[in-house]
Design a protein around this motif. Structure first.
Motif, PDB file in Angstrom:
ATOM      1  N   GLN A  31     -15.689  -5.577  10.524  1.00 28.98           N
ATOM      2  CA  GLN A  31     -14.859  -5.504  11.735  1.00 28.98           C
ATOM      3  C   GLN A  31     -14.395  -6.902  12.167  1.00 28.98           C
ATOM      4  N   GLY A  32     -15.279  -7.885  12.076  1.00 24.33           N
ATOM      5  CA  GLY A  32     -14.886  -9.255  12.447  1.00 24.33           C
ATOM      6  C   GLY A  32     -13.843  -9.810  11.488  1.00 24.33           C
ATOM      7  N   THR A  33     -13.872  -9.324  10.265  1.00 24.60           N
ATOM      8  CA  THR A  33     -12.875  -9.751   9.284  1.00 24.60           C
ATOM      9  C   THR A  33     -11.500  -9.195   9.647  1.00 24.60           C
ATOM     10  N   TRP A  34     -11.492  -8.020  10.226  1.00 31.50           N
ATOM     11  CA  TRP A  34     -10.229  -7.437  10.706  1.00 31.50           C
ATOM     12  C   TRP A  34      -9.686  -8.259  11.881  1.00 31.50           C
ATOM     13  N   VAL A  35     -10.578  -8.771  12.715  1.00 26.46           N
ATOM     14  CA  VAL A  35     -10.148  -9.576  13.869  1.00 26.46           C
ATOM     15  C   VAL A  35      -9.525 -10.894  13.388  1.00 26.46           C
ATOM     16  N   THR A  36     -10.180 -11.579  12.444  1.00 30.65           N
ATOM     17  CA  THR A  36      -9.585 -12.836  11.943  1.00 30.65           C
ATOM     18  C   THR A  36      -8.281 -12.544  11.200  1.00 30.65           C
ATOM     19  N   HIS A  37      -8.237 -11.391  10.538  1.00 27.30           N
ATOM     20  CA  HIS A  37      -7.008 -11.011   9.827  1.00 27.30           C
ATOM     21  C   HIS A  37      -5.844 -10.871  10.805  1.00 27.30           C
ATOM     22  N   GLN A  38      -6.087 -10.120  11.875  1.00 31.82           N
ATOM     23  CA  GLN A  38      -5.007  -9.899  12.843  1.00 31.82           C
ATOM     24  C   GLN A  38      -4.547 -11.226  13.465  1.00 31.82           C
ATOM     25  N   ALA A  39      -5.506 -12.108  13.746  1.00 27.19           N
ATOM     26  CA  ALA A  39      -5.140 -13.396  14.349  1.00 27.19           C
ATOM     27  C   ALA A  39      -4.321 -14.228  13.368  1.00 27.19           C
ATOM     28  N   ALA A  40      -4.730 -14.240  12.088  1.00 23.94           N
ATOM     29  CA  ALA A  40      -3.983 -15.025  11.088  1.00 23.94           C
ATOM     30  C   ALA A  40      -2.624 -14.395  10.809  1.00 23.94           C
ATOM     31  N   GLN A  41      -2.551 -13.072  10.915  1.00 28.42           N
ATOM     32  CA  GLN A  41      -1.281 -12.382  10.627  1.00 28.42           C
ATOM     33  C   GLN A  41      -0.154 -12.949  11.495  1.00 28.42           C
ATOM     34  N   ALA A  42      -0.478 -13.344  12.722  1.00 29.37           N
ATOM     35  CA  ALA A  42       0.550 -13.864  13.626  1.00 29.37           C
ATOM     36  C   ALA A  42       1.242 -15.088  13.018  1.00 29.37           C
ATOM     37  N   VAL A  43       0.495 -15.905  12.275  1.00 30.89           N
ATOM     38  CA  VAL A  43       1.101 -17.093  11.659  1.00 30.89           C
ATOM     39  C   VAL A  43       1.972 -16.696  10.465  1.00 30.89           C
ATOM     40  N   PHE A  44       1.472 -15.774   9.657  1.00 32.30           N
ATOM     41  CA  PHE A  44       2.282 -15.314   8.517  1.00 32.30           C
ATOM     42  C   PHE A  44       3.578 -14.669   9.034  1.00 32.30           C
ATOM     43  N   ASP A  45       3.476 -13.910  10.109  1.00 30.59           N
ATOM     44  CA  ASP A  45       4.672 -13.276  10.692  1.00 30.59           C
ATOM     45  C   ASP A  45       5.649 -14.351  11.163  1.00 30.59           C
ATOM     46  N   TRP A  46       5.117 -15.310  11.890  1.00 35.15           N
ATOM     47  CA  TRP A  46       5.943 -16.370  12.478  1.00 35.15           C
ATOM     48  C   TRP A  46       6.636 -17.194  11.383  1.00 35.15           C
ATOM     49  N   LEU A  47       5.947 -17.400  10.260  1.00 36.22           N
ATOM     50  CA  LEU A  47       6.551 -18.154   9.149  1.00 36.22           C
ATOM     51  C   LEU A  47       7.515 -17.290   8.323  1.00 36.22           C
ATOM     52  N   GLY A  48       7.645 -16.034   8.701  1.00 35.96           N
ATOM     53  CA  GLY A  48       8.609 -15.159   8.021  1.00 35.96           C
ATOM     54  C   GLY A  48       8.095 -14.576   6.720  1.00 35.96           C
ATOM     55  N   VAL A  49       6.764 -14.586   6.517  1.00 31.07           N
ATOM     56  CA  VAL A  49       6.186 -14.039   5.281  1.00 31.07           C
ATOM     57  C   VAL A  49       5.056 -13.043   5.592  1.00 31.07           C
ATOM     58  N   PRO A  50       5.353 -12.041   6.421  1.00 25.89           N
ATOM     59  CA  PRO A  50       4.266 -11.127   6.835  1.00 25.89           C
ATOM     60  C   PRO A  50       3.577 -10.455   5.657  1.00 25.89           C
ATOM     61  N   GLN A  51       4.323 -10.202   4.593  1.00 21.43           N
ATOM     62  CA  GLN A  51       3.774  -9.454   3.441  1.00 21.43           C
ATOM     63  C   GLN A  51       2.820 -10.290   2.593  1.00 21.43           C
ATOM     64  N   GLN A  52       2.736 -11.607   2.870  1.00 24.77           N
ATOM     65  CA  GLN A  52       1.862 -12.465   2.056  1.00 24.77           C
ATOM     66  C   GLN A  52       0.389 -12.344   2.454  1.00 24.77           C
ATOM     67  N   LEU A  53       0.122 -11.698   3.565  1.00 25.99           N
ATOM     68  CA  LEU A  53      -1.275 -11.519   3.990  1.00 25.99           C
ATOM     69  C   LEU A  53      -1.622 -10.039   3.880  1.00 25.99           C
ATOM     70  N   ALA A  54      -2.763  -9.756   3.287  1.00 21.66           N
ATOM     71  CA  ALA A  54      -3.154  -8.351   3.115  1.00 21.66           C
ATOM     72  C   ALA A  54      -4.666  -8.225   3.191  1.00 21.66           C
ATOM     73  N   ILE A  55      -5.094  -7.059   3.641  1.00 16.11           N
ATOM     74  CA  ILE A  55      -6.523  -6.759   3.696  1.00 16.11           C
ATOM     75  C   ILE A  55      -6.694  -5.318   3.229  1.00 16.11           C
ATOM     76  N   ARG A  56      -7.784  -5.086   2.527  1.00 14.98           N
ATOM     77  CA  ARG A  56      -7.996  -3.732   2.010  1.00 14.98           C
ATOM     78  C   ARG A  56      -9.461  -3.344   2.220  1.00 14.98           C
ATOM     79  N   TYR A  57      -9.664  -2.187   2.789  1.00 16.29           N
ATOM     80  CA  TYR A  57     -11.017  -1.663   2.990  1.00 16.29           C
ATOM     81  C   TYR A  57     -11.252  -0.507   2.040  1.00 16.29           C
ATOM     82  N   ARG A  58     -12.453  -0.474   1.503  1.00 18.40           N
ATOM     83  CA  ARG A  58     -12.871   0.708   0.733  1.00 18.40           C
ATOM     84  C   ARG A  58     -14.190   1.200   1.321  1.00 18.40           C
ATOM     85  N   ALA A  59     -14.500   2.446   1.004  1.00 21.80           N
ATOM     86  CA  ALA A  59     -15.804   2.960   1.384  1.00 21.80           C
ATOM     87  C   ALA A  59     -16.856   2.255   0.522  1.00 21.80           C
ATOM     88  N   GLY A  60     -18.101   2.274   0.974  1.00 17.64           N
ATOM     89  CA  GLY A  60     -19.166   1.758   0.127  1.00 17.64           C
ATOM     90  C   GLY A  60     -19.723   0.442   0.612  1.00 17.64           C
TER      91      GLY A  60
END
Ligand code: GTR
Length: 351
Positions: free
Chosen positions: A280-309
């Motif tokens: 969950q904390g990794t999702w929080v840092t992801h969302q915060a960092a996403q703002a910079v990728f968005d601002w730099l015009g490269v939102p698709q360069q940041l990704a996170i993937r969750y799996r079960a297990g």
């Protein structure tokens, strides 16, 4: 994961990425290199300490070349990486039987054998080369007397020297180098990618505390700064332990390290049941960092993937990395299943 495992924490609780040390807002992307340098000085030395010195010269010495019949005649090169004449580590490079230059996935967790023959065969079949070294050849993963360089900085430096060596191999595409590691190796891969702009794609699997996780919290039961510095103090700058219990006042969090990767690509792969690695904390840092990728015009360069297990570097995690690389480098559609955990704090499901 359900709400019982989640502490109230959101990206707005983390230090601002786009307010410079002089208090001014960073509004223009031309200011990013300067702000990036500030972010690096704020979040790298206090956590990981100093890196080993930058060598003047790195050499990739070829020791042997073989053909692997069991892997569709893949080429297997055994190399030694030397920095200023001194051995750094051995490195094995698997290449598809023919063609090139190939994009390459660099992995430092040779000590764990998570890249099984099946994983390597899949990489090769998909047209990727695979390079592996063993980070514990560079700094042992054992407690002991205080060291001049903490282990994570030494391992990240090892990734950088391996990149120096890969750049000398003409069969490889030096503009398409990915780094990956799991857990403590994921912390090292993230640090390596954050601090070396030659790395086009950085990927950390289940990296948690000191990696993609949030020092301030997230998942109840996640490893804390006190936990990790008590047991694995030799991974970090000794002064990091002073922040135990005072995480809310840290002038940075791990979203700073993630943001250093921008505008290059970053994928973190997480497991919903791996509470110790703070999904969950990794999702929080992801969302915060996403703002910079968005601002730099490269939102698709940041990704996170969750799996079960649970905590593991599974074939599905490796496949997620290749799917993302195919998207970035080969025009494949953006893979399905990227996005936040099902019960994320803001209620957004996987996108
Ligand atoms: C754990 C450690 C974690 C993680 C893990 C691993 O014991 O507390 O931070 O790095 O080891 O590397 O598998």
């Amino acid at each position: 994961m359900n709400d019982l495992h989640v502490q109230p924490l959101g990206p707005e609780d983390l230090p601002a990425l786009r307010v410079a040390l002089d208090g001014r807002s960073v509004t223009d992307s031309s200011q990013w290199p300067a702000r990036r340098a500030e972010l690096r000085s704020l979040c790298v030395p206090p956590v990981y300490g100093a890196f080993p010195a930058l060598p003047k010269q790195v050499r990739c010495e070829m020791l042997h070349q073989a053909t692997v019949r069991a892997m569709e005649d893949a080429r297997l090169w055994s190399c030694r990486v030397l920095a200023d004449g001194a051995p750094v580590c051995l490195m094995r490079v698997f290449l598809p039987a023919s063609g090139g230059p190939h994009p390459v996935v660099l992995h430092g967790d040779g000590c764990w054998h998570t890249a099984t023959d099946g994983v390597i065969a899949d990489l090769l079949r998909r047209g990727y080369a695979f390079a592996q070294f063993n980070r514990v050849e560079i700094a042992p993963d054992m407690p002991g007397p205080p060291r001049p360089v903490a282990a994570l900085a030494a391992w990240a430096w090892g990734y950088h020297r391996a990149v120096d060596a890969l750049c000398q191999l003409e069969a490889l595409d030096a503009t398409r180098i990915a780094v990956v590691g799991h857990s403590r190796g994921g912390k090292a891969a993230l640090l390596a990618g954050a601090t070396d702009e030659r790395i086009a794609l950085t990927s950390a699997n289940n990296s948690g505390a000191g990696g993609a996780g949030c020092w301030r919290g997230g998942t109840t039961g996640a490893e804390t700064l006190a936990d990790i510095t008590r047991v694995f103090g030799y991974w970090f700058a000794p002064a990091l332990a002073q922040w135990a219990g005072r995480e809310a006042t840290l002038p940075f969090d791990q979203h700073f390290l993630k943001a250093l990767v921008a505008p290059r690509a970053l994928l973190t792969t997480e497991a919903l049941g791996d509470h110790w690695a703070n999904p969950q904390g990794t999702w929080v840092t992801h969302q915060a960092a996403q703002a910079v990728f968005d601002w730099l015009g490269v939102p698709q360069q940041l990704a996170i993937r969750y799996r079960a297990g649970d905590h593991a570097h599974t074939p599905a995690d490796w496949a997620a990395l290749l799917d993302f690389a195919d998207h970035l480098w080969r025009g494949a559609p953006r893979p399905a299943g990227l996005g936040g955990p099902p019960d994320s704090l803001d209620g957004r499901g996987p996108g």
